[in-house]
Write an enzyme that holds these catalytic residues in place. Structure first.
Site, PDB file in Angstrom:
ATOM      1  N   ASP A   2     -11.065  72.090 -37.925  1.00 57.81           N
ATOM      2  CA  ASP A   2      -9.785  72.671 -38.359  1.00 57.81           C
ATOM      3  C   ASP A   2      -8.621  71.795 -37.893  1.00 57.81           C
ATOM      4  O   ASP A   2      -8.769  70.969 -36.978  1.00 57.81           O
ATOM      5  CB  ASP A   2      -9.632  74.103 -37.812  1.00 57.81           C
ATOM      6  N   GLU A  24     -10.673  75.764 -33.473  1.00 62.97           N
ATOM      7  CA  GLU A  24     -10.220  75.293 -32.160  1.00 62.97           C
ATOM      8  C   GLU A  24      -8.716  75.492 -32.001  1.00 62.97           C
ATOM      9  O   GLU A  24      -8.236  75.864 -30.933  1.00 62.97           O
ATOM     10  CB  GLU A  24     -10.578  73.808 -31.982  1.00 62.97           C
TER      11      GLU A  24
HETATM   12  C1  LIG Z   1      -0.545  60.053 -16.652  1.00 63.26           C
HETATM   13  C2  LIG Z   1      -1.039  59.954 -18.004  1.00 63.26           C
HETATM   14  C3  LIG Z   1      -0.022  60.239 -19.079  1.00 63.26           C
HETATM   15  C4  LIG Z   1      -0.752  60.568 -20.292  1.00 63.26           C
HETATM   16  C5  LIG Z   1       0.086  61.078 -21.378  1.00 63.26           C
HETATM   17  C6  LIG Z   1      -0.634  62.126 -22.156  1.00 63.26           C
HETATM   18  C7  LIG Z   1      -0.688  61.798 -23.603  1.00 63.26           C
HETATM   19  C8  LIG Z   1      -1.318  62.906 -24.383  1.00 63.26           C
HETATM   20  C9  LIG Z   1      -2.732  62.594 -24.740  1.00 63.26           C
HETATM   21  C10 LIG Z   1      -3.546  63.440 -25.275  1.00 63.26           C
HETATM   22  C11 LIG Z   1      -3.110  64.818 -25.632  1.00 63.26           C
HETATM   23  C12 LIG Z   1      -3.969  65.828 -25.002  1.00 63.26           C
HETATM   24  C13 LIG Z   1      -4.393  66.830 -26.025  1.00 63.26           C
HETATM   25  C14 LIG Z   1      -5.586  67.556 -25.506  1.00 63.26           C
HETATM   26  C15 LIG Z   1      -6.241  68.391 -26.531  1.00 63.26           C
HETATM   27  C16 LIG Z   1      -5.614  69.734 -26.565  1.00 63.26           C
HETATM   28  C17 LIG Z   1      -6.179  70.583 -27.680  1.00 63.26           C
HETATM   29  C18 LIG Z   1      -5.166  71.666 -28.007  1.00 63.26           C
HETATM   30  O1  LIG Z   1      -4.104  71.380 -28.505  1.00 63.26           O
HETATM   31  N1  LIG Z   1      -5.505  72.927 -27.727  1.00 63.26           N
HETATM   32  C19 LIG Z   1      -4.600  74.025 -27.966  1.00 63.26           C
HETATM   33  C20 LIG Z   1      -5.291  75.285 -28.474  1.00 63.26           C
HETATM   34  C21 LIG Z   1      -6.368  75.829 -27.618  1.00 63.26           C
HETATM   35  C22 LIG Z   1      -7.668  75.457 -27.922  1.00 63.26           C
HETATM   36  C23 LIG Z   1      -8.740  76.007 -27.199  1.00 63.26           C
HETATM   37  C24 LIG Z   1      -8.475  76.909 -26.171  1.00 63.26           C
HETATM   38  O2  LIG Z   1      -9.504  77.419 -25.463  1.00 63.26           O
HETATM   39  C25 LIG Z   1      -7.164  77.266 -25.857  1.00 63.26           C
HETATM   40  C26 LIG Z   1      -6.109  76.723 -26.597  1.00 63.26           C
HETATM   41  C27 LIG Z   1      -3.789  74.319 -26.729  1.00 63.26           C
HETATM   42  O3  LIG Z   1      -2.828  75.089 -26.875  1.00 63.26           O
HETATM   43  O4  LIG Z   1      -4.063  73.830 -25.627  1.00 63.26           O
HETATM   44 ZN   LIG Z   2      -7.913  69.107 -31.259  1.00 61.91          ZN
HETATM   45 ZN   LIG Z   3      -4.836  70.146 -32.008  1.00 59.24          ZN
END
Ligand SMILES: CCCCCCCC/C=C\CCCCCCCC(=O)N[C@@H](Cc1ccc(O)cc1)C(=O)O
Ligand SMILES: [Zn+2]
Ligand SMILES: [Zn+2]
Length: 479
Positions: free
Chosen positions: A101, A166
């Site tokens: 998704d 997700e």
């Molecule tokens: C010091 C280092 C600096 C690094 C800078 C960071 C850059 C960003 C890099 C990657 C982004 C991280 C994204 C991680 C994936 C998150 C997935 C997401 O968006 N999840 C949602 C929804 C969700 C999904 C499943 C669950 O059980 C709960 C929520 C979220 O809101 O987190």
């Molecule tokens: Zn994702």
């Molecule tokens: Zn996402």
């Protein structure tokens, strides 16, 4: 004669009408069966919906869908579970996760190519999901397809879980896949899911790229705040009404960020692993976080992506109130989404919110929340971590690999009963300006990086066949 002709015309018209109905019925059946095929495929759309040139997954990955080594199940209506048999039942299987998704996207927001076109521009494939998380869905299936095509038979069995929800917490997809596995008594050696990436030029002062492997995830809390005052005519307003009371509470929350905790969670390990790649004096400071925490935190907190590693973050995401310009609002409500640093608990966060708002007229309700997740192993004996690290270093020797914490939550959260070791990473290269494309506009993946992702899974699957890790250098020195 006239009456006879009239009946002939009526008969003719009835026949024409019935034939038309029949044609329409046949058309309906054809369209419906096509729609079910679309729903059953993985949503891998290679052309626009209107053209309906859809290629279903079993055509793109014929070996995956026909091999006797692979069992495919649809779970929770739209999620997919693949079981790949290994020849050695003694070896504990592992699992690769991704999700099919995506979040919504609208071309009018300023996309250079339509967000569902997968159009290629200057070596990049543009489209919603290209780096979240179709690159892994396709990367994993393509790698398995290539392996099967070459006659590969895995020694260690593995599972592939492709969730369909997700982005809305995985309650139907991941939760049900985990249930299926749990009911079969499955235990997993490790899980690899989406999460962090290869940061190239993202961490200020770091020489060279860093592959950050998420060994934990921040916790999360969604809190509903509300205030109620008397409904009435706007010509006779009280000193404060529900909107003002709630707005003031929110301002207090925004003006009092949660405490700095940098260095008290897995991020300490991240910077210890990366320290040697910084120049003096940063190198010295990163190696001595116990002393330089306060200074480093103050620098890092200026950038939102770095601030996420420093503290529990507070984001007011929704605010609703008022129904008419001349009616006093009787009720105002807001939602605050917090991402909890591992050095804090959900309860501590709730207590802090209450004391910061310090207004009994504001009602506080916890909608959903959980503490940060357990830390997976990342030492020399950690099978999953070392396999991921080796695969990465063989492909990208210039990269420094470090454990880190995932600032968002992933589907893997629902698999915690199946394994102790969950890693959140894929080798998507993120360069300055790229993280903003995740859930943003102009999300894209370079063709070269996509090929690297396929190769990464191709190698990882083969590396995972090793029975035990070779003795580590550290171990040998200790001997
Ligand atoms: C010091 C280092 C600096 C690094 C800078 C960071 C850059 C960003 C890099 C990657 C982004 C991280 C994204 C991680 C994936 C998150 C997935 C997401 O968006 N999840 C949602 C929804 C969700 C999904 C499943 C669950 O059980 C709960 C929520 C979220 O809101 O987190
Ligand atoms: Zn994702
Ligand atoms: Zn996402």
């Amino acid at each position: 004669m006239l009456v006879h002709n009239k009946w002939r015309i009526i008969r003719l018209l009835t026949l024409v009408g019935l034939s038309l109905l029949l044609v329409l019925l046949i058309l309906f059946i054809v369209v419906m069966s096509r729609t079910f095929t679309l729903k059953e495929n993985l949503g891998l759309q290679f052309a626009q919906w209107e053209n309906t040139t859809i290629i279903s997954a079993d055509i793109i990955f014929p070996n995956v869908f026909s091999s006797s080594l692979v069992k495919h199940e649809v779970v929770g209506n739209y999620s997919h579970l693949f079981t790949v048999l290994g020849t050695d039942p003694e070896l504990v299987p592992y699992m690769l996760l991704a999700h099919i998704d995506v979040v919504p996207a609208n071309e009018v927001d300023g996309w250079e190519a339509p967000p569902f076109s997968a159009k290629e521009l200057n070596g990049f494939i543009y489209g919603r999901g290209t780096i979240d998380n179709k690159q892994c869905v396709m990367g994993i299936l393509q790698a398995v397809e290539y392996l099967l095509e070459r006659g590969y038979v895995p020694r260690r069995g593995f599972y592939i879980g492709l969730g369909h929800d997700e982005e809305v917490y995985g309650y139907n997809g991941a939760v049900n896949i985990a249930k299926v596995l749990k009911s079969g008594g499955v235990k997993l050696q490790y899980i690899l899911d989406e999460g962090l990436a290869v940061m190239d030029g993202i961490i200020t002062g770091l020489n060279g790229p860093a592959a950050l492997i998420g060994v934990s995830e921040k916790g999360q809390a969604t809190v509903k705040l509300s205030a109620s005052t008397r409904l009435g005519h706007s010509s006779m307003p009280p000193k404060e009404n529900s909107i003002g009371i709630l707005a003031a509470a929110i301002t207090r929350l925004e003006e009092s960020p949660m405490p700095r905790l940098f260095g008290y969670g897995p991020e300490q390990s991240t910077f210890e692993h990366l320290a040697h790649k910084f120049q003096f004096p940063l190198r010295f400071m990163m190696s001595n976080l116990w002393l330089f925490n306060p200074l480093l935190s103050r620098v890092m907190e200026r950038r939102p992506d770095m601030n996420a590693f420093v503290r529990t973050t507070t984001a007011v995401t929704m605010f609703n109130s008022g129904v008419k310009v001349n009616v006093l609002p009787s009720h105002a409500e807001a939602f605050v989404n917090l991402r909890i640093h591992p050095a804090q608990t959900l309860q501590e966060v709730l207590d802090l919110i209450k004391s910061t708002i310090s207004d009994n007229r504001v009602k506080l309700e916890l909608v959903d929340g959980f503490d940060s997740l357990p830390i997976s192993s990342y030492d020399e004996q950690s099978f999953g971590y070392q396999i991921i690290k080796k695969t990465l270093l063989d492909m990208f020797p210039q990269v420094t690999v470090a454990p880190s914490i995932c600032i968002g939550n992933t589907d893997s959260r629902h698999y915690m009963d199946l394994t102790q070791d969950i890693y959140r990473f894929n080798p998507t290269w993120l360069r300055p300006g790229e993280p903003e494309r995740i859930h943003g506009i102009n999300e894209r993946m370079s063709v070269q990086n996509y090929e690297e992702i396929v190769l990464f899974y191709f190698q990882l699957i083969q590396e995972s066949d090793i029975r035990i890790l070779p003795p580590s250098h550290t171990g040998q020195h200790e001997l």
